[in-house]
Scaffold this motif. Structure first.
Motif, mmCIF file in Angstrom:
data_model
loop_
_atom_site.group_PDB
_atom_site.id
_atom_site.type_symbol
_atom_site.label_atom_id
_atom_site.label_comp_id
_atom_site.label_asym_id
_atom_site.label_seq_id
_atom_site.Cartn_x
_atom_site.Cartn_y
_atom_site.Cartn_z
ATOM 1 N N ASP A 10 0.872 -1.172 0.000
ATOM 2 C CA ASP A 10 0.000 0.000 0.000
ATOM 3 C C ASP A 10 0.910 1.223 0.000
ATOM 4 O O ASP A 10 1.375 1.666 1.052
ATOM 5 C CB ASP A 10 -0.902 -0.024 1.236
ATOM 6 C CG ASP A 10 -1.875 1.143 1.285
ATOM 7 O OD1 ASP A 10 -1.692 2.112 0.527
ATOM 8 O OD2 ASP A 10 -2.813 1.092 2.108
ATOM 9 N N THR A 11 1.183 1.746 -1.189
ATOM 10 C CA THR A 11 2.118 2.863 -1.304
ATOM 11 C C THR A 11 1.568 4.127 -0.673
ATOM 12 O O THR A 11 2.322 4.928 -0.104
ATOM 13 C CB THR A 11 2.465 3.111 -2.783
ATOM 14 O OG1 THR A 11 2.973 1.901 -3.353
ATOM 15 C CG2 THR A 11 3.516 4.197 -2.927
ATOM 16 N N ALA A 12 0.258 4.328 -0.729
ATOM 17 C CA ALA A 12 -0.340 5.524 -0.142
ATOM 18 C C ALA A 12 -0.110 5.566 1.363
ATOM 19 O O ALA A 12 0.209 6.618 1.929
ATOM 20 C CB ALA A 12 -1.830 5.570 -0.460
ATOM 21 N N ALA A 13 -0.270 4.429 2.026
ATOM 22 C CA ALA A 13 -0.022 4.336 3.467
ATOM 23 C C ALA A 13 1.424 4.004 3.770
ATOM 24 O O ALA A 13 1.840 4.042 4.931
ATOM 25 C CB ALA A 13 -0.938 3.283 4.087
ATOM 26 N N CYS A 14 2.188 3.650 2.748
ATOM 27 C CA CYS A 14 3.598 3.256 2.862
ATOM 28 C C CYS A 14 3.760 2.071 3.820
ATOM 29 O O CYS A 14 4.557 2.110 4.753
ATOM 30 C CB CYS A 14 4.467 4.426 3.297
ATOM 31 S SG CYS A 14 6.193 4.237 2.714
ATOM 32 N N LYS A 15 2.972 1.032 3.574
ATOM 33 C CA LYS A 15 3.037 -0.182 4.386
ATOM 34 C C LYS A 15 3.030 -1.413 3.491
ATOM 35 O O LYS A 15 2.522 -1.385 2.359
ATOM 36 C CB LYS A 15 1.864 -0.244 5.360
ATOM 37 C CG LYS A 15 1.957 0.760 6.496
ATOM 38 C CD LYS A 15 0.862 0.541 7.528
ATOM 39 C CE LYS A 15 1.020 1.502 8.700
ATOM 40 N NZ LYS A 15 -0.018 1.276 9.732
ATOM 41 N N ALA A 16 3.604 -2.484 4.011
ATOM 42 C CA ALA A 16 3.567 -3.776 3.338
ATOM 43 C C ALA A 16 2.889 -4.775 4.258
ATOM 44 O O ALA A 16 3.103 -4.770 5.480
ATOM 45 C CB ALA A 16 4.977 -4.249 2.996
ATOM 46 N N TYR A 17 2.079 -5.637 3.668
ATOM 47 C CA TYR A 17 1.357 -6.681 4.384
ATOM 48 C C TYR A 17 1.764 -8.010 3.761
ATOM 49 O O TYR A 17 1.611 -8.205 2.549
ATOM 50 C CB TYR A 17 -0.150 -6.467 4.263
ATOM 51 C CG TYR A 17 -0.613 -5.139 4.817
ATOM 52 C CD1 TYR A 17 -1.120 -5.030 6.107
ATOM 53 C CD2 TYR A 17 -0.525 -3.977 4.049
ATOM 54 C CE1 TYR A 17 -1.542 -3.810 6.618
ATOM 55 C CE2 TYR A 17 -0.935 -2.751 4.549
ATOM 56 C CZ TYR A 17 -1.443 -2.678 5.846
ATOM 57 O OH TYR A 17 -1.843 -1.470 6.344
ATOM 58 N N GLU A 18 2.288 -8.920 4.580
ATOM 59 C CA GLU A 18 2.847 -10.161 4.050
ATOM 60 C C GLU A 18 2.235 -11.360 4.757
ATOM 61 O O GLU A 18 2.148 -11.399 5.992
ATOM 62 C CB GLU A 18 4.372 -10.167 4.220
ATOM 63 C CG GLU A 18 5.041 -8.975 3.546
ATOM 64 C CD GLU A 18 6.557 -9.023 3.575
ATOM 65 O OE1 GLU A 18 7.177 -8.227 2.842
ATOM 66 O OE2 GLU A 18 7.133 -9.858 4.317
ATOM 67 N N LEU A 19 1.829 -12.365 3.973
ATOM 68 C CA LEU A 19 1.224 -13.581 4.489
ATOM 69 C C LEU A 19 2.004 -14.800 4.016
ATOM 70 O O LEU A 19 2.545 -14.815 2.905
ATOM 71 C CB LEU A 19 -0.229 -13.724 4.034
ATOM 72 C CG LEU A 19 -1.223 -12.619 4.387
ATOM 73 C CD1 LEU A 19 -2.593 -12.963 3.819
ATOM 74 C CD2 LEU A 19 -1.294 -12.413 5.891
ATOM 75 N N TYR A 20 2.017 -15.820 4.858
ATOM 76 C CA TYR A 20 2.571 -17.128 4.514
ATOM 77 C C TYR A 20 1.440 -18.143 4.518
ATOM 78 O O TYR A 20 0.541 -18.073 5.362
ATOM 79 C CB TYR A 20 3.636 -17.529 5.536
ATOM 80 C CG TYR A 20 3.973 -19.001 5.549
ATOM 81 C CD1 TYR A 20 4.787 -19.557 4.566
ATOM 82 C CD2 TYR A 20 3.470 -19.833 6.541
ATOM 83 C CE1 TYR A 20 5.093 -20.911 4.575
ATOM 84 C CE2 TYR A 20 3.763 -21.184 6.562
ATOM 85 C CZ TYR A 20 4.569 -21.719 5.571
ATOM 86 O OH TYR A 20 4.857 -23.057 5.584
ATOM 87 N N ALA A 21 1.466 -19.079 3.551
ATOM 88 C CA ALA A 21 0.449 -20.135 3.444
ATOM 89 C C ALA A 21 -0.950 -19.524 3.393
ATOM 90 O O ALA A 21 -1.838 -19.882 4.168
ATOM 91 C CB ALA A 21 0.571 -21.132 4.592
ATOM 92 N N ALA A 22 -1.135 -18.595 2.472
ATOM 93 C CA ALA A 22 -2.370 -17.806 2.414
ATOM 94 C C ALA A 22 -3.386 -18.407 1.442
ATOM 95 O O ALA A 22 -3.028 -18.862 0.353
ATOM 96 C CB ALA A 22 -2.049 -16.374 1.991
ATOM 97 N N SER A 23 -4.650 -18.369 1.851
ATOM 98 C CA SER A 23 -5.752 -18.833 1.004
ATOM 99 C C SER A 23 -6.952 -17.933 1.219
ATOM 100 O O SER A 23 -7.349 -17.671 2.361
ATOM 101 C CB SER A 23 -6.134 -20.277 1.334
ATOM 102 O OG SER A 23 -5.079 -21.170 1.047
ATOM 103 N N VAL A 24 -7.526 -17.455 0.119
ATOM 104 C CA VAL A 24 -8.721 -16.636 0.222
ATOM 105 C C VAL A 24 -9.920 -17.524 0.516
ATOM 106 O O VAL A 24 -10.003 -18.664 0.059
ATOM 107 C CB VAL A 24 -8.942 -15.820 -1.072
ATOM 108 C CG1 VAL A 24 -9.282 -16.711 -2.255
ATOM 109 C CG2 VAL A 24 -10.007 -14.746 -0.877
ATOM 110 N N GLN A 25 -10.858 -17.008 1.309
ATOM 111 C CA GLN A 25 -12.050 -17.741 1.709
ATOM 112 C C GLN A 25 -13.262 -17.260 0.898
ATOM 113 O O GLN A 25 -13.231 -16.186 0.297
ATOM 114 C CB GLN A 25 -12.290 -17.547 3.208
ATOM 115 C CG GLN A 25 -11.112 -17.982 4.084
ATOM 116 C CD GLN A 25 -10.709 -19.420 3.841
ATOM 117 O OE1 GLN A 25 -11.481 -20.339 4.112
ATOM 118 N NE2 GLN A 25 -9.500 -19.631 3.313
#
Length: 343
Positions: free
Chosen positions: A158-173
């Motif tokens: 998220d460049t606007a907020a200047c943050k990164a969000y990182e997941l391991y073993a991720a699956s959308v529900q």
């Protein structure tokens, strides 16, 4: 590869510095990508407890960590570690390097617009994960593809907020929420490290995004950061800036998580094609950080159609014996910060 959640043994040492970060080497801002569709919204939440440093100023452009961050440290003149030969041998002195990225492999990065809706994320390792909700769209890109096995990393920037969000073993529900093994949130303007002993979306408790070579960097001819890589066996220990171990082995010949290596200055890369030469030069100048258990000398980058697999294949000529471990503890200012000393 899956990692243990046992707390590692901190091995960092404070010392004076010979070579370090260059305050003038400001990392380039991320290249925006088309926004993806929003997911069902949940209330916004502040960053999780995994990083403890105060939030930096929101002023200035968003870069992938400040210029004085350890990922941007020039390690070309650091002394060789006394453990270098043993660690290289344990990873594989004769094993060839492998660029584990390209047009159809690597870790994709999903860029989201300002105000991206936040959704619930449920973690298997909730005790060492930053709580949600996270701004991850339903169609965020997953490492290996939607039906892949393996690590299934999801990286959202998220460049606007200047943050990164990182997941391991991720699956959308089905409802647009996500399940993951673990997750971490990073303020890209800061130098905070995770709580000592905590994992992240990576086994070493490190961020993944700053260690990924990107095609636009290679096209510009300069990759200004260390590169993430894996080794078959690691020790039950970690060194700064890593925060987590991923092994039960105590053999000192095995490298700890966070160990930093560089491509030897004597290795001739002049005839490499442009993309491979940019990666190889980064390995000489900024080195590589051991971040997970996996195949020997597998270097991770982004999945991007702008890569040329043919050009990257030139990196396969490199062998383990072309690398050496360096004493990166000389860069450390504070064991709980990723800020490093200026040269």
């Amino acid at each position: 590869m899956r990692r243990t959640t046992a707390v590692g043994l901190a091995l960092v040492l404070q010392a004076s510095v010979l070579q370090g970060c260059s305050p003038s080497a400001t990392p380039p801002p991320a290249t925006p990508q088309p926004a993806l569709a929003a997911s069902p919204a949940l209330p916004a939440a502040e960053g999780g407890p995994g990083t403890a440093s105060p939030a930096p100023s929101s002023a200035g452009p968003c870069t992938i960590f400040p210029a004085d961050n350890v990922w941007h440290a020039d390690v070309s003149r650091l002394p060789v570690s006394r453990d270098s030969a043993a660690w290289v041998a344990s990873i594989g002195a004769a094993a060839h390097a492998h660029p584990d990225f390209g047009t159809a492999s690597g870790i994709p990065v999903t860029n989201v617009p300002a105000g991206q809706a936040r959704v619930k994320v449920t973690f298997a390792y909730a005790g060492e994960s930053d709580p949600g909700p996270y701004p991850i769209p339903r169609n965020a890109r997953v490492e290996g593809g939607a039906t892949a096995g393996g690590d299934r990393h999801v990286i959202v920037q998220d460049t606007a907020a200047c943050k990164a969000y990182e997941l391991y073993a991720a699956s959308v529900q089905p409802d647009g929420s996500w399940k993951a093994g673990s997750g971490a949130v990073y303020d890209l303007r800061g130098n905070a490290l995770r709580t000592s002993g905590w994992t992240s979306a990576d086994a070493a408790g490190l961020p993944i995004l700053p260690g990924l070579p990107r095609a636009e960097e290679a096209a510009a001819g300069r990759i200004d950061h260390a590169i993430r890589f894996t080794a078959p066996k690691t020790r039950k220990a970690f060194v700064w800036p890593a925060r987590h171990a991923a092994s039960e082995a105590t053999d000192a010949a095995l490298p700890p998580m966070g160990a930093r290596f560089r491509l030897k200055a004597s290795v001739d890369i002049a005839k490499y094609p442009p993309q491979a030469r940019a990666v190889a030069q980064a390995l000489k100048t900024y080195g590589a950080i051991l971040a997970d258990n996996g195949s020997p000398w597998y270097f991770t980058g982004t999945e991007d159609a702008k890569w040329s697999n043919t050009q990257l294949d030139a990196l396969k000529a490199l062998k383990g014996s072309d690398f050496e471990a360096v004493d990166a503890s000389l860069l450390m200012v504070d064991p709980n910060s990723a800020r490093c000393r200026a040269g």
